[in-house]
Enzyme design. Structure first.
Site, PDB file in Angstrom:
ATOM      1  N   GLY A  55     -16.211   2.331 -15.633  1.00 42.90           N
ATOM      2  CA  GLY A  55     -14.902   1.733 -15.354  1.00 42.90           C
ATOM      3  C   GLY A  55     -14.834   0.768 -14.188  1.00 42.90           C
ATOM      4  O   GLY A  55     -13.866   0.786 -13.443  1.00 42.90           O
ATOM      5  N   THR A  56     -15.836  -0.077 -14.070  1.00 45.22           N
ATOM      6  CA  THR A  56     -15.736  -1.132 -13.046  1.00 45.22           C
ATOM      7  C   THR A  56     -16.041  -2.485 -13.679  1.00 45.22           C
ATOM      8  O   THR A  56     -16.902  -2.581 -14.552  1.00 45.22           O
ATOM      9  CB  THR A  56     -16.673  -0.873 -11.840  1.00 45.22           C
ATOM     10  OG1 THR A  56     -16.596  -2.000 -10.953  1.00 45.22           O
ATOM     11  CG2 THR A  56     -18.117  -0.624 -12.231  1.00 45.22           C
ATOM     12  N   ILE A  67     -14.294  -0.012 -21.356  1.00 42.76           N
ATOM     13  CA  ILE A  67     -13.608  -0.438 -22.574  1.00 42.76           C
ATOM     14  C   ILE A  67     -14.014  -1.868 -22.951  1.00 42.76           C
ATOM     15  O   ILE A  67     -13.828  -2.298 -24.077  1.00 42.76           O
ATOM     16  CB  ILE A  67     -12.061  -0.342 -22.453  1.00 42.76           C
ATOM     17  CG1 ILE A  67     -11.563  -1.026 -21.177  1.00 42.76           C
ATOM     18  CG2 ILE A  67     -11.585   1.096 -22.503  1.00 42.76           C
ATOM     19  CD1 ILE A  67     -10.056  -1.155 -21.094  1.00 42.76           C
ATOM     20  N   GLN A  77     -15.794   3.114  -5.839  1.00 43.18           N
ATOM     21  CA  GLN A  77     -15.069   2.019  -5.185  1.00 43.18           C
ATOM     22  C   GLN A  77     -13.600   2.403  -5.042  1.00 43.18           C
ATOM     23  O   GLN A  77     -12.832   1.687  -4.432  1.00 43.18           O
ATOM     24  CB  GLN A  77     -15.186   0.750  -6.034  1.00 43.18           C
ATOM     25  CG  GLN A  77     -16.616   0.270  -6.181  1.00 43.18           C
ATOM     26  CD  GLN A  77     -16.730  -0.776  -7.281  1.00 43.18           C
ATOM     27  OE1 GLN A  77     -16.572  -1.961  -7.038  1.00 43.18           O
ATOM     28  NE2 GLN A  77     -17.001  -0.350  -8.490  1.00 43.18           N
ATOM     29  N   ASN A  78     -13.231   3.518  -5.642  1.00 40.22           N
ATOM     30  CA  ASN A  78     -11.823   3.921  -5.629  1.00 40.22           C
ATOM     31  C   ASN A  78     -11.452   4.570  -4.305  1.00 40.22           C
ATOM     32  O   ASN A  78     -12.241   5.296  -3.710  1.00 40.22           O
ATOM     33  CB  ASN A  78     -11.533   4.875  -6.784  1.00 40.22           C
ATOM     34  CG  ASN A  78     -11.864   4.258  -8.123  1.00 40.22           C
ATOM     35  OD1 ASN A  78     -11.992   3.035  -8.211  1.00 40.22           O
ATOM     36  ND2 ASN A  78     -12.015   5.063  -9.143  1.00 40.22           N
ATOM     37  N   HIS A  92     -15.148   1.830  -0.431  1.00 38.72           N
ATOM     38  CA  HIS A  92     -14.018   0.976  -0.042  1.00 38.72           C
ATOM     39  C   HIS A  92     -12.935   1.752   0.697  1.00 38.72           C
ATOM     40  O   HIS A  92     -11.797   1.308   0.783  1.00 38.72           O
ATOM     41  CB  HIS A  92     -13.419   0.258  -1.269  1.00 38.72           C
ATOM     42  CG  HIS A  92     -14.340  -0.783  -1.844  1.00 38.72           C
ATOM     43  ND1 HIS A  92     -14.240  -1.257  -3.135  1.00 38.72           N
ATOM     44  CD2 HIS A  92     -15.392  -1.450  -1.297  1.00 38.72           C
ATOM     45  CE1 HIS A  92     -15.186  -2.160  -3.350  1.00 38.72           C
ATOM     46  NE2 HIS A  92     -15.897  -2.290  -2.253  1.00 38.72           N
ATOM     47  N   CYS A 116      -1.445   5.448  20.596  1.00 39.69           N
ATOM     48  CA  CYS A 116      -1.907   4.473  21.611  1.00 39.69           C
ATOM     49  C   CYS A 116      -1.053   3.207  21.581  1.00 39.69           C
ATOM     50  O   CYS A 116      -1.246   2.307  22.393  1.00 39.69           O
ATOM     51  CB  CYS A 116      -3.390   4.138  21.407  1.00 39.69           C
ATOM     52  SG  CYS A 116      -3.719   2.965  20.070  1.00 39.69           S
ATOM     53  N   CYS A 173      -6.700   3.641  13.146  1.00 38.24           N
ATOM     54  CA  CYS A 173      -6.169   2.789  14.218  1.00 38.24           C
ATOM     55  C   CYS A 173      -7.215   1.729  14.571  1.00 38.24           C
ATOM     56  O   CYS A 173      -8.322   2.081  14.985  1.00 38.24           O
ATOM     57  CB  CYS A 173      -5.833   3.627  15.441  1.00 38.24           C
ATOM     58  SG  CYS A 173      -5.288   2.593  16.822  1.00 38.24           S
ATOM     59  N   TYR A 231       0.800  -1.214   0.000  1.00 35.44           N
ATOM     60  CA  TYR A 231       0.000   0.000   0.000  1.00 35.44           C
ATOM     61  C   TYR A 231       0.840   1.275   0.000  1.00 35.44           C
ATOM     62  O   TYR A 231       0.404   2.300  -0.494  1.00 35.44           O
ATOM     63  CB  TYR A 231      -1.007  -0.011   1.154  1.00 35.44           C
ATOM     64  CG  TYR A 231      -2.213  -0.844   0.793  1.00 35.44           C
ATOM     65  CD1 TYR A 231      -3.030  -0.472  -0.270  1.00 35.44           C
ATOM     66  CD2 TYR A 231      -2.512  -2.018   1.459  1.00 35.44           C
ATOM     67  CE1 TYR A 231      -4.124  -1.240  -0.654  1.00 35.44           C
ATOM     68  CE2 TYR A 231      -3.604  -2.794   1.094  1.00 35.44           C
ATOM     69  CZ  TYR A 231      -4.402  -2.393   0.038  1.00 35.44           C
ATOM     70  OH  TYR A 231      -5.481  -3.150  -0.349  1.00 35.44           O
TER      71      TYR A 231
END
Ligand code: BJW
Ligand code: ZN
Length: 250
Positions: free
Chosen positions: A191-192, A218, A106-107, A124, A154, A132, A72
């Protein structure tokens, strides 16, 4: 393509003649492709390079959080150095002109907001934030070599504020987007791949409730099968064309 765009304009006009015009845009990673952010599936997709079970599931986070953070961190870097493209701006313009009331994305890249969209539901999560798992603190991610993977004050290990496979979506957002989908009379799906649930079911729910469905992709997806109009092509080219025509009609 021009003829298909005209068909969408007719649909919009037809729906607008009804009393309540309620439209939403549902987007996936294909809309951010032209901003240099890879999609997940298909050639050049992230899952061609990485095993999603090792980087995008709740079990992976529990088993090996460092590996997940490595993955990530690269993604966050890319997002922070990317810019919205013409498709994001076209979606923002649709909202500004009253042709949609909400954007369900969803991005996790925040590019819709940066392009000017106001009413955005990030189902998402958002990769530029950390959360945290212990105390619930949320903050923008800031890379610090001395605190990486990052820890909360913490003491707990922080995680990217995204929804992994096997995790439930935030319940408040989920109930809101299902209610939007149920009451909409027009949906733009952009685009999904329509492979990830429960969000992939939203256009189906709208269709069952008599909404018109327009798909920009596409490739033919399962959403294309329920579409009233399917516009095949790069959304960074097709969506601005639609907006341009809508502007001319105003
Ligand atoms: C272009 C283009 C251009 C390219 N122009 N187009 C019901 C049935 C079956 C399974 C399930 C179910 N309910 C739950 C599940 C399990 C699971 C699931 O759906 N699995 C399926 C894969 C089968 N779902 C979950 O676990 C979800 N949680 C949940 O439901 O909780 C309750 C529950 C749990 C367990 C069991 C049962 C219930 C959580 C899902 C979390 C998804 N997380 C990710 C990562 C987020 C972090 C991050 O962003 O890095 O979200 S995975 C990844 O997929 C990411 C995306 O948001 C998501 C969708 O992908 P997207 O956006 O569609 O991208 P692609 O790559 O798939 O498609 C790109 C498309 O663009 C393609 O169509 C291209 O053609 C197109 N394209 N360039 C136009 N220029
Ligand atoms: Zn904490």
């Amino acid at each position: 393509m021009n003829q298909l765009i005209d068909e969408v304009i007719s649909l919009v006009e037809e729906v607008r003649e009804r009393k309540k015009f309620k439209a939403y845009v549902l987007t996936g990673s294909g809309i951010s492709r032209a901003s240099g952010i890879p999609t997940f599936r298909g050639e050049d997709g992230l899952w061609e390079k990485y095993d999603f079970e090792e980087v995008a599931t709740y079990d992976a986070w529990v088993k090996n959080p460092e590996k997940l953070w490595e993955f990530y961190r690269e993604g966050i870097d890319l997002i922070l150095n990317s810019e919205p493209n013409n498709a994001h701006y076209a979606v923002a313009k649709l909202e500004e002109m009253g042709f949609c009331q909400s954007v369900i994305t969803q991005n996790a890249d925040g590019l819709h907001q940066r392009a000017g969209s106001k009413n955005v539901y990030e189902v998402h999560g958002n990769l530029t934030r950390v959360v945290c798992p212990n105390c619930g603190m949320k903050a923008p991610f800031q890379y610090n070599a001395e605190n990486f993977p990052p820890h909360c004050s913490c003491g707990s290990l922080l995680r990217p504020d995204v929804v992994l496979f096997g995790e439930t979506l935030p319940t408040d957002i989920l109930s809101k987007v299902f209610s939007i989908a149920k009451t909409a009379n027009l949906v733009f799906v952009v685009g999904t791949s329509a492979e990830v649930y429960p969000i992939a079911s939203l256009p189906h729910l709208s269709k069952r409730n008599r909404a018109r469905v327009v798909v920009f992709n596409i490739k033919k997806t399962s959403h294309a099968q329920i579409a009233d109009v399917f516009i095949q092509g790069k959304c960074e080219e097709t969506l601005p064309k639609l907006v341009e025509k809508l502007v001319q009609k105003e």
